[in-house]
Design a protein around this motif. Structure first.
Motif, PDB file in Angstrom:
ATOM      1  N   PHE A   1      57.053 -59.042  87.758  1.00 17.78           N
ATOM      2  CA  PHE A   1      57.627 -59.714  89.295  1.00 17.78           C
ATOM      3  C   PHE A   1      58.745 -58.175  89.873  1.00 17.78           C
ATOM      4  CE2 PHE A   1      56.201 -63.831  88.926  1.00 17.78           C
ATOM      5  CZ  PHE A   1      55.523 -63.748  89.381  1.00 17.78           C
ATOM      6  N   ASP A   2      57.784 -57.571  90.788  1.00 17.72           N
ATOM      7  CA  ASP A   2      59.459 -56.509  91.628  1.00 17.72           C
ATOM      8  C   ASP A   2      60.119 -57.458  92.414  1.00 17.72           C
ATOM      9  OD1 ASP A   2      58.301 -53.727  90.642  1.00 17.72           O
ATOM     10  OD2 ASP A   2      56.847 -54.797  91.766  1.00 17.72           O
ATOM     11  N   PHE A   3      59.989 -58.510  93.522  1.00 16.94           N
ATOM     12  CA  PHE A   3      60.513 -59.657  94.250  1.00 16.94           C
ATOM     13  C   PHE A   3      59.812 -60.741  93.821  1.00 16.94           C
ATOM     14  CE2 PHE A   3      60.142 -55.460  96.432  1.00 16.94           C
ATOM     15  CZ  PHE A   3      61.401 -55.241  96.948  1.00 16.94           C
ATOM     16  N   ILE A   4      61.283 -62.273  94.016  1.00 12.56           N
ATOM     17  CA  ILE A   4      60.513 -62.939  93.811  1.00 12.56           C
ATOM     18  C   ILE A   4      61.820 -63.749  95.171  1.00 12.56           C
ATOM     19  CG2 ILE A   4      61.159 -65.578  92.656  1.00 12.56           C
ATOM     20  CD1 ILE A   4      61.077 -64.243  89.811  1.00 12.56           C
ATOM     21  N   VAL A   5      60.573 -64.294  95.708  1.00 12.66           N
ATOM     22  CA  VAL A   5      61.212 -65.244  96.979  1.00 12.66           C
ATOM     23  C   VAL A   5      61.642 -66.474  96.701  1.00 12.66           C
ATOM     24  CG1 VAL A   5      60.977 -65.901  99.218  1.00 12.66           C
ATOM     25  CG2 VAL A   5      59.868 -64.104  98.616  1.00 12.66           C
ATOM     26  N   ALA A   6      62.323 -67.448  96.739  1.00  9.55           N
ATOM     27  CA  ALA A   6      62.816 -68.741  95.896  1.00  9.55           C
ATOM     28  C   ALA A   6      62.806 -69.501  97.417  1.00  9.55           C
ATOM     29  CB  ALA A   6      63.911 -68.883  95.453  1.00  9.55           C
ATOM     30  N   GLY A   7      61.828 -70.292  97.527  1.00 10.05           N
ATOM     31  CA  GLY A   7      61.501 -70.671  98.141  1.00 10.05           C
ATOM     32  C   GLY A   7      61.056 -70.162  99.745  1.00 10.05           C
ATOM     33  N   GLY A   8      59.646 -71.053  99.657  1.00  7.81           N
ATOM     34  CA  GLY A   8      57.870 -70.428 100.292  1.00  7.81           C
ATOM     35  C   GLY A   8      58.591 -71.250 101.403  1.00  7.81           C
TER      36      GLY A   8
ATOM     37  N   GLY B   1      56.278 -62.493  93.824  1.00  2.20           N
ATOM     38  CA  GLY B   1      56.631 -63.847  93.755  1.00  2.20           C
ATOM     39  C   GLY B   1      57.148 -65.311  94.817  1.00  2.20           C
ATOM     40  N   ILE B   2      56.390 -66.162  94.980  1.00  4.35           N
ATOM     41  CA  ILE B   2      56.942 -67.165  95.998  1.00  4.35           C
ATOM     42  C   ILE B   2      57.249 -68.271  95.212  1.00  4.35           C
ATOM     43  CG2 ILE B   2      57.165 -68.716  97.629  1.00  4.35           C
ATOM     44  CD1 ILE B   2      54.730 -66.825  99.299  1.00  4.35           C
ATOM     45  N   ILE B   3      57.923 -69.183  94.976  1.00  6.92           N
ATOM     46  CA  ILE B   3      58.038 -70.059  94.065  1.00  6.92           C
ATOM     47  C   ILE B   3      59.032 -71.628  95.143  1.00  6.92           C
ATOM     48  CG2 ILE B   3      59.556 -71.524  92.480  1.00  6.92           C
ATOM     49  CD1 ILE B   3      60.359 -69.024  91.304  1.00  6.92           C
ATOM     50  N   GLU B   4      57.407 -72.705  95.368  1.00  7.95           N
ATOM     51  CA  GLU B   4      58.455 -73.199  96.170  1.00  7.95           C
ATOM     52  C   GLU B   4      57.887 -74.726  96.095  1.00  7.95           C
ATOM     53  OE1 GLU B   4      58.141 -76.228  98.817  1.00  7.95           O
ATOM     54  OE2 GLU B   4      58.929 -74.204  99.504  1.00  7.95           O
TER      55      GLU B   4
ATOM     56  N   THR C   1      68.889 -61.062  88.018  1.00 10.32           N
ATOM     57  CA  THR C   1      67.613 -60.373  86.584  1.00 10.32           C
ATOM     58  C   THR C   1      65.996 -61.529  86.783  1.00 10.32           C
ATOM     59  OG1 THR C   1      68.672 -61.964  85.399  1.00 10.32           O
ATOM     60  CG2 THR C   1      69.195 -59.822  85.436  1.00 10.32           C
ATOM     61  N   GLY C   2      66.034 -62.777  87.747  1.00  6.13           N
ATOM     62  CA  GLY C   2      64.834 -63.414  87.725  1.00  6.13           C
ATOM     63  C   GLY C   2      65.574 -64.763  88.410  1.00  6.13           C
ATOM     64  N   VAL C   3      65.124 -66.031  88.057  1.00  7.78           N
ATOM     65  CA  VAL C   3      65.342 -67.171  88.517  1.00  7.78           C
ATOM     66  C   VAL C   3      65.041 -68.002  87.618  1.00  7.78           C
ATOM     67  CG1 VAL C   3      65.155 -66.511  90.662  1.00  7.78           C
ATOM     68  CG2 VAL C   3      63.691 -67.605  89.443  1.00  7.78           C
TER      69      VAL C   3
ATOM     70  N   LYS D   1      63.750 -56.172  91.403  1.00  7.10           N
ATOM     71  CA  LYS D   1      63.835 -54.985  91.937  1.00  7.10           C
ATOM     72  C   LYS D   1      64.828 -56.189  92.295  1.00  7.10           C
ATOM     73  CE  LYS D   1      60.300 -51.740  93.688  1.00  7.10           C
ATOM     74  NZ  LYS D   1      61.418 -50.531  92.891  1.00  7.10           N
ATOM     75  N   ASP D   2      64.092 -57.342  93.290  1.00  2.63           N
ATOM     76  CA  ASP D   2      65.076 -58.471  93.916  1.00  2.63           C
ATOM     77  C   ASP D   2      64.093 -60.058  93.913  1.00  2.63           C
ATOM     78  OD1 ASP D   2      67.294 -56.692  95.364  1.00  2.63           O
ATOM     79  OD2 ASP D   2      65.386 -55.584  96.623  1.00  2.63           O
ATOM     80  N   VAL D   3      65.670 -60.555  94.346  1.00  2.00           N
ATOM     81  CA  VAL D   3      65.520 -62.014  93.802  1.00  2.00           C
ATOM     82  C   VAL D   3      66.020 -61.994  95.508  1.00  2.00           C
ATOM     83  CG1 VAL D   3      66.158 -64.340  93.270  1.00  2.00           C
ATOM     84  CG2 VAL D   3      66.116 -62.253  91.927  1.00  2.00           C
ATOM     85  N   ILE D   4      64.574 -62.613  96.183  1.00  7.64           N
ATOM     86  CA  ILE D   4      65.464 -63.611  97.969  1.00  7.64           C
ATOM     87  C   ILE D   4      65.695 -64.615  98.204  1.00  7.64           C
ATOM     88  CG2 ILE D   4      64.526 -62.959 100.115  1.00  7.64           C
ATOM     89  CD1 ILE D   4      63.139 -60.630  98.979  1.00  7.64           C
TER      90      ILE D   4
END
Length: 379
Positions: free
Chosen positions: A34-41, A61-64, A284-286, A301-304
Protein backbone atom coordinates in the motif's frame (compact mmCIF):
# COMPACT_ATOMS: atom_id res chain seq x y z
CA UNK A 1 7.86 14.12 15.91
CA UNK A 2 6.71 12.11 12.89
CA UNK A 3 7.82 13.04 9.39
CA UNK A 4 5.36 14.06 6.70
CA UNK A 5 6.04 10.76 5.01
CA UNK A 6 5.03 9.10 8.20
CA UNK A 7 1.99 9.46 10.37
CA UNK A 8 -0.92 11.63 9.35
CA UNK A 9 -3.70 12.17 11.89
CA UNK A 10 -7.21 13.06 10.85
CA UNK A 11 -9.80 13.55 13.58
CA UNK A 12 -13.15 14.65 12.19
CA UNK A 13 -14.43 17.66 14.39
CA UNK A 14 -17.40 13.52 9.75
CA UNK A 15 -24.96 0.69 -7.17
CA UNK A 16 -25.91 -2.47 -5.89
CA UNK A 17 -24.22 -3.96 -2.89
CA UNK A 18 -22.20 -6.59 -4.69
CA UNK A 19 -18.92 -7.20 -2.90
CA UNK A 20 -16.09 -5.42 -4.63
CA UNK A 21 -13.21 -7.40 -6.03
CA UNK A 22 -11.09 -5.10 -3.87
CA UNK A 23 -12.68 -6.33 -0.60
CA UNK A 24 -9.93 -8.47 0.88
CA UNK A 25 -9.55 -11.02 3.66
CA UNK A 26 -7.21 -10.18 6.55
CA UNK A 27 -4.27 -12.28 5.36
CA UNK A 28 -4.37 -11.02 1.76
CA UNK A 29 -4.64 -7.44 2.97
CA UNK A 30 -1.46 -7.91 5.03
CA UNK A 31 0.42 -9.06 1.92
CA UNK A 32 -0.76 -6.18 -0.29
CA UNK A 33 1.68 -3.31 -0.88
CA UNK A 34 0.00 0.00 0.00
CA UNK A 35 0.91 3.62 -0.49
CA UNK A 36 -1.70 4.70 2.07
CA UNK A 37 -3.56 2.86 4.82
CA UNK A 38 -6.55 4.50 6.46
CA UNK A 39 -7.03 3.16 9.98
CA UNK A 40 -10.76 3.47 10.51
CA UNK A 41 -13.45 3.39 7.82
CA UNK A 42 -15.81 5.86 9.46
CA UNK A 43 -17.40 9.13 8.35
CA UNK A 44 -14.09 10.77 7.44
CA UNK A 45 -11.93 7.70 6.86
CA UNK A 46 -13.94 6.44 3.90
CA UNK A 47 -14.07 9.91 2.36
CA UNK A 48 -10.30 10.38 2.71
CA UNK A 49 -9.57 6.94 1.26
CA UNK A 50 -11.84 7.40 -1.74
CA UNK A 51 -10.41 10.85 -2.46
CA UNK A 52 -6.86 9.46 -2.29
CA UNK A 53 -7.81 6.66 -4.67
CA UNK A 54 -8.61 9.30 -7.29
CA UNK A 55 -4.83 9.34 -7.77
CA UNK A 56 -4.52 6.45 -10.21
CA UNK A 57 -0.94 5.45 -9.40
CA UNK A 58 -1.38 4.98 -5.64
CA UNK A 59 -2.84 2.04 -3.73
CA UNK A 60 -5.14 2.76 -0.80
CA UNK A 61 -6.34 0.40 1.92
CA UNK A 62 -9.16 0.92 4.45
CA UNK A 63 -9.27 -1.09 7.67
CA UNK A 64 -12.61 -1.00 9.47
CA UNK A 65 -13.36 -2.74 12.77
CA UNK A 66 -17.04 -3.16 11.95
CA UNK A 67 -18.96 -4.70 9.09
CA UNK A 68 -20.66 -3.35 5.96
CA UNK A 69 -24.27 -4.37 5.41
CA UNK A 70 -25.28 -1.90 2.76
CA UNK A 71 -28.79 -3.36 2.31
CA UNK A 72 -29.84 -3.30 5.97
CA UNK A 73 -33.12 -1.33 6.19
CA UNK A 74 -32.29 -0.33 9.76
CA UNK A 75 -29.46 1.75 8.31
CA UNK A 76 -31.11 2.92 5.11
CA UNK A 77 -34.63 3.89 6.19
CA UNK A 78 -34.57 7.29 7.95
CA UNK A 79 -36.28 6.86 11.30
CA UNK A 80 -35.55 10.07 13.18
CA UNK A 81 -35.21 9.82 16.92
CA UNK A 82 -36.31 6.20 16.82
CA UNK A 83 -32.90 5.28 15.23
CA UNK A 84 -34.05 1.64 14.83
CA UNK A 85 -32.09 0.75 17.95
CA UNK A 86 -28.82 1.44 16.11
CA UNK A 87 -27.21 3.34 18.99
CA UNK A 88 -27.15 0.24 21.20
CA UNK A 89 -26.91 -2.45 18.51
CA UNK A 90 -23.70 -4.40 19.17
CA UNK A 91 -23.30 -5.02 15.45
CA UNK A 92 -23.20 -1.32 14.60
CA UNK A 93 -22.24 0.50 17.80
CA UNK A 94 -19.22 0.44 20.11
CA UNK A 95 -21.60 1.00 23.05
CA UNK A 96 -19.16 3.28 24.86
CA UNK A 97 -19.90 4.83 28.23
CA UNK A 98 -18.01 7.62 29.92
CA UNK A 99 -16.27 7.17 33.23
CA UNK A 100 -18.46 8.32 36.15
CA UNK A 101 -18.83 12.09 35.99
CA UNK A 102 -18.32 13.86 39.32
CA UNK A 103 -20.55 16.81 38.39
CA UNK A 104 -23.34 14.56 37.16
CA UNK A 105 -23.87 12.81 40.47
CA UNK A 106 -21.43 10.07 39.52
CA UNK A 107 -23.37 8.96 36.47
CA UNK A 108 -21.82 7.38 33.37
CA UNK A 109 -23.23 8.67 30.10
CA UNK A 110 -23.74 6.67 26.93
CA UNK A 111 -21.64 7.67 23.91
CA UNK A 112 -22.97 6.60 20.52
CA UNK A 113 -20.10 5.69 18.18
CA UNK A 114 -20.67 3.86 14.90
CA UNK A 115 -18.87 0.54 14.35
CA UNK A 116 -19.30 -0.12 10.63
CA UNK A 117 -18.18 1.22 7.28
CA UNK A 118 -19.38 4.79 7.33
CA UNK A 119 -19.02 5.07 11.09
CA UNK A 120 -21.38 7.31 13.00
CA UNK A 121 -22.76 8.79 9.78
CA UNK A 122 -24.55 5.43 9.36
CA UNK A 123 -26.34 5.50 12.71
CA UNK A 124 -26.73 9.17 13.63
CA UNK A 125 -29.86 11.33 13.62
CA UNK A 126 -29.14 12.46 10.05
CA UNK A 127 -28.60 16.14 10.80
CA UNK A 128 -26.27 18.06 8.47
CA UNK A 129 -25.05 21.21 10.19
CA UNK A 130 -21.91 23.32 10.20
CA UNK A 131 -20.49 24.72 13.40
CA UNK A 132 -19.99 28.45 13.85
CA UNK A 133 -17.20 30.12 11.90
CA UNK A 134 -15.35 30.93 15.12
CA UNK A 135 -14.87 27.23 15.85
CA UNK A 136 -13.13 26.44 12.54
CA UNK A 137 -11.11 29.66 12.77
CA UNK A 138 -9.88 28.71 16.24
CA UNK A 139 -8.55 25.36 14.97
CA UNK A 140 -6.25 27.36 12.71
CA UNK A 141 -5.38 29.80 15.48
CA UNK A 142 -4.22 26.88 17.61
CA UNK A 143 -1.44 26.27 15.10
CA UNK A 144 -3.06 24.33 12.25
CA UNK A 145 -2.49 26.22 8.98
CA UNK A 146 -5.31 25.98 6.48
CA UNK A 147 -8.05 25.57 9.05
CA UNK A 148 -10.64 28.34 8.91
CA UNK A 149 -14.35 28.63 8.24
CA UNK A 150 -13.80 30.07 4.76
CA UNK A 151 -11.29 27.39 3.77
CA UNK A 152 -13.16 24.39 5.16
CA UNK A 153 -16.49 25.54 3.74
CA UNK A 154 -15.42 24.62 0.20
CA UNK A 155 -14.78 21.04 1.33
CA UNK A 156 -18.14 20.75 3.07
CA UNK A 157 -19.76 21.99 -0.14
CA UNK A 158 -17.80 19.47 -2.20
CA UNK A 159 -19.14 16.67 0.00
CA UNK A 160 -22.84 17.44 -0.32
CA UNK A 161 -25.60 17.46 -2.91
CA UNK A 162 -28.52 19.51 -1.60
CA UNK A 163 -32.12 19.19 -2.81
CA UNK A 164 -34.58 22.07 -2.91
CA UNK A 165 -37.69 21.56 -0.75
CA UNK A 166 -41.18 22.00 -2.24
CA UNK A 167 -42.44 25.59 -2.00
CA UNK A 168 -45.19 24.75 0.50
CA UNK A 169 -42.67 23.06 2.79
CA UNK A 170 -40.43 26.12 2.61
CA UNK A 171 -43.35 28.33 3.63
CA UNK A 172 -44.64 26.07 6.41
CA UNK A 173 -41.38 24.96 8.05
CA UNK A 174 -38.72 27.41 6.84
CA UNK A 175 -37.08 24.58 4.86
CA UNK A 176 -34.74 26.98 3.08
CA UNK A 177 -31.02 27.04 2.32
CA UNK A 178 -28.39 28.76 0.19
CA UNK A 179 -25.97 27.12 -2.23
CA UNK A 180 -23.40 29.48 -0.76
CA UNK A 181 -23.16 26.98 2.09
CA UNK A 182 -24.21 23.71 0.42
CA UNK A 183 -22.99 21.70 -2.55
CA UNK A 184 -24.96 20.65 -5.60
CA UNK A 185 -23.05 17.59 -6.84
CA UNK A 186 -21.32 15.91 -3.88
CA UNK A 187 -21.59 12.24 -2.91
CA UNK A 188 -23.65 12.87 0.24
CA UNK A 189 -27.27 13.62 -0.65
CA UNK A 190 -28.92 16.14 1.66
CA UNK A 191 -32.48 17.41 1.82
CA UNK A 192 -35.28 18.41 4.14
CA UNK A 193 -37.66 15.97 5.78
CA UNK A 194 -40.99 15.48 4.03
CA UNK A 195 -42.92 15.17 7.32
CA UNK A 196 -42.90 17.57 10.26
CA UNK A 197 -44.80 17.59 13.49
CA UNK A 198 -47.66 20.10 13.50
CA UNK A 199 -45.94 21.60 16.53
CA UNK A 200 -42.95 22.65 14.42
CA UNK A 201 -44.30 25.92 12.89
CA UNK A 202 -45.60 27.38 16.19
CA UNK A 203 -42.39 26.33 17.98
CA UNK A 204 -40.33 28.10 15.32
CA UNK A 205 -42.45 31.25 15.63
CA UNK A 206 -42.14 31.15 19.42
CA UNK A 207 -38.35 31.13 19.19
CA UNK A 208 -38.43 34.12 16.85
CA UNK A 209 -40.66 35.97 19.30
CA UNK A 210 -38.15 35.19 22.04
CA UNK A 211 -35.45 37.00 20.08
CA UNK A 212 -33.77 34.33 17.97
CA UNK A 213 -32.95 35.60 14.49
CA UNK A 214 -34.64 33.62 11.68
CA UNK A 215 -32.03 32.83 9.03
CA UNK A 216 -32.36 31.25 5.61
CA UNK A 217 -29.41 28.91 6.17
CA UNK A 218 -27.72 27.94 9.43
CA UNK A 219 -24.47 27.24 7.63
CA UNK A 220 -23.82 30.99 7.51
CA UNK A 221 -21.15 30.91 10.20
CA UNK A 222 -23.27 32.27 13.06
CA UNK A 223 -22.36 30.51 16.28
CA UNK A 224 -25.52 31.21 18.28
CA UNK A 225 -28.66 33.31 18.50
CA UNK A 226 -30.43 32.14 15.34
CA UNK A 227 -33.16 29.67 14.45
CA UNK A 228 -33.35 27.67 11.24
CA UNK A 229 -34.47 24.35 9.80
CA UNK A 230 -31.44 22.04 9.40
CA UNK A 231 -31.28 19.68 6.41
CA UNK A 232 -30.83 15.94 6.76
CA UNK A 233 -28.61 13.34 5.08
CA UNK A 234 -31.50 11.85 3.11
CA UNK A 235 -31.51 11.08 -0.61
CA UNK A 236 -34.84 12.48 -1.80
CA UNK A 237 -34.82 10.26 -4.89
CA UNK A 238 -34.67 7.01 -2.91
CA UNK A 239 -35.86 8.30 0.50
CA UNK A 240 -32.88 6.57 2.12
CA UNK A 241 -30.02 7.59 4.40
CA UNK A 242 -27.00 8.98 2.61
CA UNK A 243 -23.78 8.35 4.50
CA UNK A 244 -20.09 7.79 3.97
CA UNK A 245 -20.46 4.07 3.24
CA UNK A 246 -23.02 4.30 0.44
CA UNK A 247 -22.14 7.82 -0.67
CA UNK A 248 -18.36 7.56 -1.00
CA UNK A 249 -17.43 3.87 -0.98
CA UNK A 250 -20.13 2.02 -2.93
CA UNK A 251 -19.91 4.05 -6.16
CA UNK A 252 -16.13 3.59 -6.13
CA UNK A 253 -15.87 0.06 -4.76
CA UNK A 254 -14.67 -1.25 -8.11
CA UNK A 255 -11.56 0.91 -8.24
CA UNK A 256 -8.55 -1.35 -8.69
CA UNK A 257 -6.41 0.76 -6.36
CA UNK A 258 -8.90 0.87 -3.45
CA UNK A 259 -8.99 -2.05 -1.00
CA UNK A 260 -11.29 -2.68 1.94
CA UNK A 261 -10.87 -4.88 4.99
CA UNK A 262 -13.78 -5.08 7.43
CA UNK A 263 -14.12 -6.79 10.82
CA UNK A 264 -10.50 -5.95 11.60
CA UNK A 265 -9.35 -3.52 14.29
CA UNK A 266 -6.17 -1.49 14.08
CA UNK A 267 -4.36 -1.68 17.41
CA UNK A 268 -1.12 0.06 16.57
CA UNK A 269 0.68 2.30 14.11
CA UNK A 270 4.12 0.81 13.48
CA UNK A 271 6.99 3.30 13.58
CA UNK A 272 10.58 3.10 12.42
CA UNK A 273 12.93 1.64 15.06
CA UNK A 274 14.98 4.80 15.32
CA UNK A 275 14.39 8.46 14.47
CA UNK A 276 16.15 10.15 11.58
CA UNK A 277 18.76 12.89 11.96
CA UNK A 278 16.02 15.43 12.69
CA UNK A 279 14.50 13.29 15.41
CA UNK A 280 11.50 12.27 13.31
CA UNK A 281 10.00 8.80 13.25
CA UNK A 282 8.34 7.32 10.17
CA UNK A 283 5.10 5.34 10.10
CA UNK A 284 5.84 2.05 8.36
CA UNK A 285 2.46 0.38 8.62
CA UNK A 286 -0.17 -0.86 11.06
CA UNK A 287 -0.88 -3.86 13.25
CA UNK A 288 -4.47 -5.11 13.28
CA UNK A 289 -6.49 -8.00 14.68
CA UNK A 290 -9.06 -10.04 12.77
CA UNK A 291 -10.80 -13.13 14.18
CA UNK A 292 -8.30 -13.23 17.01
CA UNK A 293 -5.28 -13.29 14.67
CA UNK A 294 -2.76 -10.44 14.57
CA UNK A 295 -1.51 -9.14 11.23
CA UNK A 296 0.81 -6.39 10.00
CA UNK A 297 0.35 -4.34 6.83
CA UNK A 298 2.99 -1.99 5.40
CA UNK A 299 2.84 1.39 3.69
CA UNK A 300 5.19 3.27 1.38
CA UNK A 301 3.81 6.72 2.16
CA UNK A 302 1.36 7.45 5.00
CA UNK A 303 -0.80 5.92 7.67
CA UNK A 304 -3.92 8.01 8.21
CA UNK A 305 -5.42 7.56 11.66
CA UNK A 306 -9.18 8.07 11.39
CA UNK A 307 -10.70 6.34 14.37
CA UNK A 308 -12.75 9.35 15.41
CA UNK A 309 -12.43 11.63 18.40
CA UNK A 310 -12.34 8.70 20.84
CA UNK A 311 -10.35 6.02 19.09
CA UNK A 312 -7.80 8.04 17.12
CA UNK A 313 -6.15 9.05 20.41
CA UNK A 314 -6.45 5.45 21.58
CA UNK A 315 -4.60 4.14 18.52
CA UNK A 316 -1.89 6.76 18.95
CA UNK A 317 -1.42 5.94 22.62
CA UNK A 318 -1.23 2.21 21.91
CA UNK A 319 1.45 3.10 19.35
CA UNK A 320 3.57 4.84 21.99
CA UNK A 321 2.48 8.36 21.06
CA UNK A 322 1.10 10.33 23.99
CA UNK A 323 1.78 11.28 27.59
CA UNK A 324 4.87 9.24 28.46
CA UNK A 325 3.97 9.07 32.15
CA UNK A 326 0.51 7.70 31.41
CA UNK A 327 1.79 5.26 28.78
CA UNK A 328 4.46 3.92 31.13
CA UNK A 329 1.88 3.43 33.85
CA UNK A 330 -0.26 1.17 31.62
CA UNK A 331 2.66 -0.76 30.16
CA UNK A 332 3.04 0.95 26.76
CA UNK A 333 6.55 1.93 25.75
CA UNK A 334 6.63 5.69 25.05
CA UNK A 335 8.14 6.60 21.69
CA UNK A 336 6.91 10.15 21.14
CA UNK A 337 5.99 12.25 24.17
CA UNK A 338 2.84 14.20 23.24
CA UNK A 339 0.98 14.92 26.50
CA UNK A 340 -2.04 16.38 24.67
CA UNK A 341 -3.02 13.09 23.02
CA UNK A 342 -6.17 11.71 24.61
CA UNK A 343 -6.78 14.82 26.72
CA UNK A 344 -9.38 17.61 26.67
CA UNK A 345 -12.11 15.59 24.99
CA UNK A 346 -15.28 17.65 24.71
CA UNK A 347 -18.67 16.65 23.35
CA UNK A 348 -21.80 18.59 22.65
CA UNK A 349 -24.42 17.87 25.28
CA UNK A 350 -28.15 17.85 24.85
CA UNK A 351 -31.03 18.41 27.19
CA UNK A 352 -34.70 17.96 26.36
CA UNK A 353 -37.94 19.41 27.65
CA UNK A 354 -41.41 17.90 27.60
CA UNK A 355 -44.23 20.33 26.87
CA UNK A 356 -47.90 19.45 27.18
CA UNK A 357 -49.91 20.62 24.17
CA UNK A 358 -53.46 19.96 22.89
CA UNK A 359 -54.00 16.41 21.63
CA UNK A 360 -55.31 17.84 18.35
CA UNK A 361 -51.73 18.69 17.33
CA UNK A 362 -49.85 15.75 15.83
CA UNK A 363 -46.40 15.43 17.39
CA UNK A 364 -43.54 12.94 17.43
CA UNK A 365 -45.67 10.84 19.75
CA UNK A 366 -47.06 9.36 16.56
CA UNK A 367 -43.82 7.33 16.34
CA UNK A 368 -45.14 5.23 19.22
CA UNK A 369 -48.31 4.33 17.29
CA UNK A 370 -47.72 0.94 15.63
CA UNK A 371 -50.31 1.48 12.89
CA UNK A 372 -48.92 4.65 11.25
CA UNK A 373 -45.39 3.47 11.95
CA UNK A 374 -45.89 0.23 10.04
CA UNK A 375 -47.45 2.08 7.11
CA UNK A 376 -44.63 4.62 6.97
CA UNK A 377 -42.02 1.85 7.17
CA UNK A 378 -43.55 0.08 4.17
CA UNK A 379 -43.63 3.35 2.22
Amino acid sequence: MVSSRGLTLIVPFALATAVSSAALDAATFAQTPFDFIVAGGGTAGVAVAVRLSEIANVTVGIIEAGTFNADDPRLNIPQGTNTAGLFTNDLYSWNFYTTPQAKLAGRSLFMARGKLLGGSSAINLLGVALAGAVEYDQIGQLGNPGWSYENTLKYFKRATNMSVAPKELQEETAATFSYKFHGASGPIKTSFASWYSKATPPFYKALVQLGFAPVRDGGNGLDAGSVWNPPLAIDQDTKTRSYSGNGYYLPNAGRRNLYLLTNAQVIKVNLSNTPDASGNYTATGVTYVSNGITYTASVKKDVIVSGGSVQSPQILELSGIGNKELLTKVGVKPIIDLPGVGENYQDHIITTSSIKIPSTIETWDVFANPGPNATAFEQ
